[in-house]
Design an enzyme around this catalytic site. Structure first.
Site, PDB file in Angstrom:
ATOM      1  N   GLY A 384     -25.173 156.757 -25.110  1.00 25.80           N
ATOM      2  CA  GLY A 384     -24.462 157.231 -23.926  1.00 25.80           C
ATOM      3  C   GLY A 384     -23.159 156.503 -23.684  1.00 25.80           C
ATOM      4  N   THR A 442     -29.792 150.967 -18.815  1.00 29.17           N
ATOM      5  CA  THR A 442     -29.441 151.170 -20.218  1.00 29.17           C
ATOM      6  C   THR A 442     -28.247 152.120 -20.327  1.00 29.17           C
ATOM      7  OG1 THR A 442     -30.699 153.185 -20.741  1.00 29.17           O
ATOM      8  CG2 THR A 442     -31.934 151.111 -20.727  1.00 29.17           C
ATOM      9  N   CYS A 443     -27.703 152.190 -21.540  1.00 29.13           N
ATOM     10  CA  CYS A 443     -26.687 153.194 -21.878  1.00 29.13           C
ATOM     11  C   CYS A 443     -27.291 154.210 -22.834  1.00 29.13           C
ATOM     12  CB  CYS A 443     -25.468 152.531 -22.510  1.00 29.13           C
ATOM     13  SG  CYS A 443     -24.518 151.503 -21.381  1.00 29.13           S
ATOM     14  N   SER A 444     -28.580 154.439 -22.697  1.00 30.84           N
ATOM     15  CA  SER A 444     -29.293 155.357 -23.581  1.00 30.84           C
ATOM     16  C   SER A 444     -29.400 156.743 -22.958  1.00 30.84           C
ATOM     17  CB  SER A 444     -30.701 154.825 -23.868  1.00 30.84           C
ATOM     18  OG  SER A 444     -31.470 155.773 -24.580  1.00 30.84           O
TER      19      SER A 444
END
Length: 512
Positions: A384, A442-444
């Site tokens: 992401g 998170t950046c997931s």
């Protein structure tokens, strides 16, 4: 970078498990924070070591083809390469070169074959990665010769490949032209698959996100300075155009600028002096969500070193509440000294560095008994992230992310390993009986790393019967924003034309 302060032995402190920054003397020289956040690629070429490191990264991430399609051969599998970067700028350039070589691997290989520059008996398979990386850079310079600095220490293999490619420059340029004609491509970007091209266009057009270091300058002074420089404030990110900026709807100390102004912004004194810092918004959301859970005098644990900027931003937000920030996983005196110099330049004084990894620290550790909040930014797949290079450099991510980003997906086994590690870290955080809130971010883009991890941890009952259990609460970010009216228990943004992807959850103890 300023010399270490002789009044504080970082080596001794880190080995003993803690490093106190509260008495660090401010450096006499101003260190440019710009180099830590973003650099611009120059078109006149790179240092020899940049090419070598880029080739090593590319060797590990290049697309391996089936034997019947393998016309260009690379060295076989070997131990992970040892990379030695001169500075953050060199590291960024190496990663960007490797990523561009990966994106255009098919085109570059076709150019080598069509021009008859490959195969070459004097260039072994071990140098093929260097050949491809340097070919990308050569065509990016329009096949012009590289400007070599007197300070550039020569690397024999780089000079050999450079001389070889330059001798073929006319044939390589012709091969590139034929390839563009075949694909009806006005530029090499149009040779890429449409999904990759759109992804690249979206990432390059994302608004620049910055936060204001109020240790050095007030919000009002920033607005006045920007107005004097010809910038106009707009109400929405979608209204950004030319010399405009907007204030984020969630965090009042976060600003957005058009991506086209990158170079001009980095030349402003506001950036060079560490008053404005470029960083993905997801990290600003995380620190604001953590700060919102703190009361005066409460301490906070940051489970991973991650980005220096994230810790500095948290320090700025918590300084008035007399909170101490404990940062886990500072493994060496050298890393501690670098952190200390950076935080000193940022005028941060309420930070303690801990040698142990977060999961190695006992929940009853005496020095952490005033800690009421844990900020958990675990290693994640990162698909992401708006700028994968920034994510790798600032969050100590794996260069394999570049391969995942190019493919647009993460292998199931890798995702399982990440999710299991994230779950274990969240479970460990829930064992700290004095802690009242945990911020998980998170950046997931994958549920396996996001809500599934959180829900699984909440269902585990790991807190025990003697303390109040955790529950999800809507994240609060900024007292001046309207985000606190939200009733959503998870906060997320999907990757789009105006934002990167982010997931955030706040776990808080149930009221007695």
């Amino acid at each position: 970078m300023p010399e270490p302060n002789n009044n504080l032995s970082l080596h001794e402190d880190v080995i003993n498990g803690t490093s106190d920054l509260s008495e660090v003397k401010k450096p006499d020289e101003k260190e440019s924070v710009v180099k830590r956040t973003m650099t611009l690629i120059e078109k006149n070429g790179c240092h020899d070591t940049v090419y070598m490191n880029a080739a090593k990264i590319f060797q590990g991430i290049h697309t391996e083809k089936a034997k019947h399609r393998m016309l260009v051969r690379y060295a076989g599998d070997a131990a992970p390469p040892v990379l030695a970067f001169k500075d953050v700028c060199s590291q960024r350039l190496s990663c960007e070169l490797a990523f561009n070589a990966l994106k255009y691997q098919d085109l570059l290989e076709e150019m080598l074959l069509d021009s008859c520059a490959y195969p070459c008996h004097s260039i072994p398979d071990e140098l093929t990665s260097l050949l491809v990386v340097m070919l990308y850079d050569l065509q990016d310079r329009k096949f012009e010769a590289r400007e070599i600095s007197d300070e550039d220490e020569p690397v024999a293999d780089v000079r050999k490949i450079e001389h070889y490619l330059y001798s073929f420059r006319t044939k390589l340029a012709a091969a590139l032209a034929r390839c563009r004609i075949k694909h009806d491509a006005p530029s090499i970007e149009y040779v890429l698959p449409e999904t990759i091209r759109k992804q690249h266009q979206r990432a390059s057009a994302l608004p620049l996100c910055v936060w204001i270091n109020t240790f050095k300058i007030s919000l009002e002074d920033v607005f006045r300075d920007l107005k004097e420089k010809g910038f106009t404030k707009v109400e929405s990110v979608s209204d950004l155009d030319h010399y405009t900026y907007g204030v984020d709807q969630h965090c009042s100390d976060v600003l957005f600028f058009p991506s086209s102004l990158k170079e001009e912004l980095l030349n402003l004194d506001l950036f060079a002096d560490g008053k404005l810092l470029l960083q993905d918004k997801s990290r600003s959301l995380a620190v604001h969500a953590a700060q919102a859970q703190l009361n005066s005098g409460d301490d906070i644990i940051v489970a991973h070193v991650g980005s220096h900027l994230t810790i500095a931003h948290l320090s700025v937000l918590t300084n008035h509440s007399k909170s101490t920030i404990f940062v886990c996983g500072v493994k060496s005196s050298e890393e501690a000294a670098e952190l200390r110099n950076f935080f000193s330049h940022m005028e941060c004084t309420n930070i303690h560095l801990l040698h142990e990894d977060f999961t190695e620290i006992g929940p009853t550790d005496p020095k952490l008994q005033k800690a009421k909040v844990i900020l958990l930014l675990p290693q994640c797949s990162g698909l992401g992230a708006g700028d994968p290079i920034d994510f790798i450099l600032n969050e100590h991510g794996d260069a394999e992310l570049l391969k995942d980003l190019f493919r647009g997906t993460v292998a199931k086994d890798k995702l399982s390993v990440l999710a299991e590690r994230q779950f274990n870290e969240l479970m460990h955080a829930m064992k700290f009986k004095e802690v009242q809130a945990i911020v998980y971010c998170t950046c997931s883009i994958y549920p396996e790393e996001n809500e599934r991890v959180v829900k699984k941890a909440l269902e585990s009952g790991v807190e025990g019967d003697k303390v109040q259990p955790y529950r999800l609460i809507p994240p609060g970010f900024d007292a001046c924003s309207d985000s606190n009216a939200s009733t959503e228990t998870f906060f997320r943004t999907e990757p789009s034309a105006i934002s990167s992807g982010c997931f955030l959850a706040v776990l808080a103890r149930e009221s007695t």
